[in-house]
Scaffold this motif. Structure first.
Motif, short mmCIF file in Angstrom:
data_model
loop_
_atom_site.label_atom_id
_atom_site.label_comp_id
_atom_site.label_asym_id
_atom_site.label_seq_id
_atom_site.Cartn_x
_atom_site.Cartn_y
_atom_site.Cartn_z
N ARG A 89 2.86 -8.58 16.36
CA ARG A 89 3.45 -7.27 16.04
C ARG A 89 3.91 -7.19 14.60
O ARG A 89 3.78 -6.15 13.94
CB ARG A 89 4.63 -7.00 16.98
CG ARG A 89 4.24 -6.76 18.42
CD ARG A 89 5.46 -6.45 19.28
NE ARG A 89 6.10 -5.21 18.88
CZ ARG A 89 7.22 -4.75 19.42
NH1 ARG A 89 7.83 -5.44 20.38
NH2 ARG A 89 7.74 -3.60 19.02
N ALA A 90 4.50 -8.27 14.10
CA ALA A 90 5.00 -8.25 12.73
C ALA A 90 3.87 -8.10 11.73
O ALA A 90 3.97 -7.34 10.76
CB ALA A 90 5.80 -9.52 12.45
N LEU A 91 2.78 -8.79 11.96
CA LEU A 91 1.63 -8.70 11.05
C LEU A 91 0.97 -7.33 11.14
O LEU A 91 0.52 -6.79 10.12
CB LEU A 91 0.63 -9.81 11.39
CG LEU A 91 -0.53 -10.02 10.42
CD1 LEU A 91 -0.02 -10.29 9.00
CD2 LEU A 91 -1.41 -11.17 10.90
N GLU A 92 0.93 -6.76 12.34
CA GLU A 92 0.41 -5.40 12.49
C GLU A 92 1.29 -4.41 11.74
O GLU A 92 0.81 -3.49 11.06
CB GLU A 92 0.34 -5.02 13.96
CG GLU A 92 -0.26 -3.64 14.20
CD GLU A 92 -0.33 -3.27 15.68
OE1 GLU A 92 -0.66 -2.10 15.98
OE2 GLU A 92 -0.04 -4.14 16.53
N ALA A 93 2.59 -4.59 11.84
CA ALA A 93 3.52 -3.72 11.12
C ALA A 93 3.34 -3.86 9.61
O ALA A 93 3.44 -2.89 8.86
CB ALA A 93 4.96 -4.05 11.51
N ASN A 94 3.06 -5.08 9.16
CA ASN A 94 2.84 -5.29 7.73
C ASN A 94 1.61 -4.53 7.24
O ASN A 94 1.60 -3.98 6.14
CB ASN A 94 2.69 -6.78 7.44
CG ASN A 94 2.72 -7.08 5.95
OD1 ASN A 94 3.68 -6.76 5.27
ND2 ASN A 94 1.66 -7.69 5.44
N ALA A 95 0.57 -4.50 8.06
CA ALA A 95 -0.62 -3.73 7.69
C ALA A 95 -0.28 -2.25 7.57
O ALA A 95 -0.73 -1.56 6.64
CB ALA A 95 -1.73 -3.93 8.73
N LEU A 96 0.54 -1.77 8.48
CA LEU A 96 0.98 -0.37 8.42
C LEU A 96 1.73 -0.07 7.12
O LEU A 96 1.50 0.94 6.46
CB LEU A 96 1.88 -0.04 9.61
CG LEU A 96 1.25 0.54 10.87
CD1 LEU A 96 2.30 0.69 11.95
CD2 LEU A 96 0.61 1.89 10.56
#
Length: 292
Positions: A89-96
């Protein structure tokens, strides 16, 4: 593969995106090839998907740095999907938040908000600090002083809570108090509050290695803006000139864009030396290839 990529990420401190983009894309291609040989349900496949997300985001950052925003956006979207497949989730949020940072359109602040909200309560403190600092930037660019200030405070609190006891992935391990000072200075510079912008920028730049030409040029440009807003046009011109000397040595589009913006502000305010700075900045070129 992960260790090799970590070493390549270090090059971003020394080189611009025009130099590093192909390196990161090549690493992503290798990871994709490995992914194609295994079931997506295995732990190894999830680990490779996480690595692919990091590589795509790093390649996207290099493309953005070199001025190829469409390529950057595609890679950030790819990185978001790969992080989702990895369950990170954290890495997905970083992409966002990368998408918000790079697009910088009207919806950027909302995208940054969504990224921070998507982190979840178990996110590592440094990941929270990084994303909150970028939310602060998006909020500042939209003119939201209160929102930017709150995000900076949240980033600072998160960073102070970090124990440094666990191994950290490269995508957020670099955030520290010096980097938060840089973002704080940039935020208050774009909000035209030089008294709040200048101290953290000066403090952080004092500790920045001289060979980090791109970053020094960028951050000096925000300091030049702060000098101009503080009523010190001579320092603004001198600081921007120093930034310009650095900007022409690195394959990054961003420093020259920023320095030209500073120069245009100087001309608009009738600053002596402004037209000369604008002429030099307009004529200057960074060593970036025509296409990546």
């Amino acid at each position: 593969m992960r260790a090799r990529f970590g070493r390549l990420v270090e090059l971003d401190n020394h080189l611009g995106g025009g130099d590093t983009y192909q390196l990161y894309v090549t690493e992503l291609s290798r990871t994709e090839s490995a992914l194609q040989t295994m079931s997506p349900r295995t732990a190894v496949a999830r680990g490779l998907a996480e690595l692919a997300s990091q590589q795509a985001q790093q390649a996207g950052w290099a493309a953005f740095d070199a001025g190829f925003n469409d390529a950057a956006h595609r890679l950030f979207v790819y990185g978001k999907q790969a992080a989702r497949e990895a369950g990170d989730r954290a890495l997905e949020a970083n992409a966002l938040v990368h998408i918000a940072y790079a697009t910088n359109d009207r919806g950027a602040a909302g995208v940054a908000d969504a990224a921070c909200d998507a982190l979840g309560a178990s996110a590592p403190p440094k990941a929270v600090a990084l994303l909150e600092s970028r939310r602060a930037w998006s909020r500042a660019r939209s003119g939201d002083r209160d929102g930017a200030s709150r995000a900076l405070d949240m980033a600072r609190v998160a960073l102070q809570s970090d124990t440094g006891s666990d191994p950290e992935p490269s995508w957020y391990s670099w955030i520290d108090h010096n980097e938060l000072d840089i973002m704080t200075g940039r935020v208050w510079s774009v909000l035209r509050e030089p008294a709040k912008a200048t101290p953290p920028l000066v403090r952080a730049l004092d500790g920045y290695p001289a060979h980090w030409a791109r970053d020094r040029a960028l951050y000096l440009s925000w300091l030049a803006d702060a000098c101009l807003d503080a009523g010190d046009p001579e320092s603004a011109i001198a600081t921007a000139d120093t930034a310009l000397d650095l900007a022409t040595t690195v394959a990054s589009a961003r420093p020259l864009i920023r320095i030209r913006e500073v120069a245009q502000r100087c001309v608009g305010r009738g600053v002596t030396g402004g037209p000369g700075l604008l002429a030099r900045a307009t004529a200057a070129r960074a060593p970036i290839p025509v296409k990546l």
